[in-house]
Design a protein around this motif. Sequence first.
Motif, PDB file in Angstrom:
ATOM      1  N   TYR A 175     -10.580   9.248  60.876  1.00 49.08           N
ATOM      2  CA  TYR A 175     -10.531  10.158  59.735  1.00 49.08           C
ATOM      3  C   TYR A 175     -11.132  11.515  60.110  1.00 49.08           C
ATOM      4  O   TYR A 175     -12.130  11.591  60.829  1.00 49.08           O
ATOM      5  CB  TYR A 175     -11.321   9.592  58.552  1.00 49.08           C
ATOM      6  N   ARG A 178     -12.350  16.226  56.362  1.00 49.90           N
ATOM      7  CA  ARG A 178     -11.731  16.417  55.053  1.00 49.90           C
ATOM      8  C   ARG A 178     -11.298  15.089  54.453  1.00 49.90           C
ATOM      9  O   ARG A 178     -11.501  14.831  53.257  1.00 49.90           O
ATOM     10  CB  ARG A 178     -10.527  17.352  55.176  1.00 49.90           C
ATOM     11  N   GLU A 179     -10.726  14.200  55.293  1.00 49.76           N
ATOM     12  CA  GLU A 179     -10.288  12.893  54.806  1.00 49.76           C
ATOM     13  C   GLU A 179     -11.481  12.022  54.410  1.00 49.76           C
ATOM     14  O   GLU A 179     -11.423  11.263  53.433  1.00 49.76           O
ATOM     15  CB  GLU A 179      -9.445  12.205  55.877  1.00 49.76           C
ATOM     16  N   ARG A 182     -12.690  13.143  51.021  1.00 48.33           N
ATOM     17  CA  ARG A 182     -11.846  12.633  49.945  1.00 48.33           C
ATOM     18  C   ARG A 182     -12.100  11.153  49.695  1.00 48.33           C
ATOM     19  O   ARG A 182     -12.151  10.696  48.545  1.00 48.33           O
ATOM     20  CB  ARG A 182     -10.376  12.861  50.293  1.00 48.33           C
ATOM     21  N   ALA A 183     -12.244  10.386  50.782  1.00 48.97           N
ATOM     22  CA  ALA A 183     -12.426   8.940  50.647  1.00 48.97           C
ATOM     23  C   ALA A 183     -13.752   8.586  49.989  1.00 48.97           C
ATOM     24  O   ALA A 183     -13.842   7.612  49.237  1.00 48.97           O
ATOM     25  CB  ALA A 183     -12.339   8.277  52.020  1.00 48.97           C
ATOM     26  N   PHE A 185     -15.593  10.803  48.141  1.00 48.66           N
ATOM     27  CA  PHE A 185     -15.843  11.702  47.008  1.00 48.66           C
ATOM     28  C   PHE A 185     -17.060  12.605  47.278  1.00 48.66           C
ATOM     29  O   PHE A 185     -17.968  12.733  46.458  1.00 48.66           O
ATOM     30  CB  PHE A 185     -16.050  10.898  45.714  1.00 48.66           C
ATOM     31  N   GLU A 188     -16.870  18.559  51.709  1.00 49.83           N
ATOM     32  CA  GLU A 188     -16.645  18.549  53.152  1.00 49.83           C
ATOM     33  C   GLU A 188     -17.898  19.004  53.908  1.00 49.83           C
ATOM     34  O   GLU A 188     -18.202  18.503  54.988  1.00 49.83           O
ATOM     35  CB  GLU A 188     -15.461  19.442  53.507  1.00 49.83           C
TER      36      GLU A 188
END
Length: 220
Positions: A175, A178-179, A182-183, A185, A188
């Motif tokens: 990952y 950024r991913e 998102r995962a 919450f 960044e």
Amino acid sequence: MIRIVLADDHTLVREGIRTLLGLVEDLELVGEAASGRQAVRVVSETRPDVLLLDMRMPEGDGLSVVRELARCALLPATLILTTFDDDAAAIEVVRAGARGFLLKDVTLERLVCAVRALAAGETLIQPALTERASRGLSEAAAGRTSEAVGGAPSEGAEPMTTREREVLRLLAAGYSNREIARALFLAEGTVKNHVSSILTKMDVRDRTRAVLKAAERGLL
């Protein structure tokens, strides 16, 4: 476009991957090799963004290819294509400079995600493979050195927080920051701070080495 070189001595494997990559608009196969020597030459000539490299080839295996390209400062982001029988050897190649490894029976979607992740500077190491491979390497190392590589952190090492372990597991899965944000919450910037803290606690310079050392310590 992400420019790719594929090195594998099996014609059917190369044909299959070539066909799959041809279905993706932002990926371009710029060279192929059927041996270690050819791989070094093709990479030197084409300067790809990503090298998909088989572990076992004539005239130089994956480890020798990575070492030679690194010696010449020509090593691109390299993804080792491996089998369960080769996973320990794949770890050694990652330690030599490759960015990660993936099983050969991977889906097109997973392969494309891996290529894009490496091209973006990320690392891709499957936790299940890493755990098994690192266990074997640690057992071998135990007979040669007194360095602590078991399930517990080194003496004096600051323990990982629960959040840092979550980030570390996602790093191992390839990952991006950024991913991960998102995962989990998170912002960044917060993820970047966690990654920096992980590198400091693991006493390593980059994400790849952090994942490898974490696997050796049983943190994944």
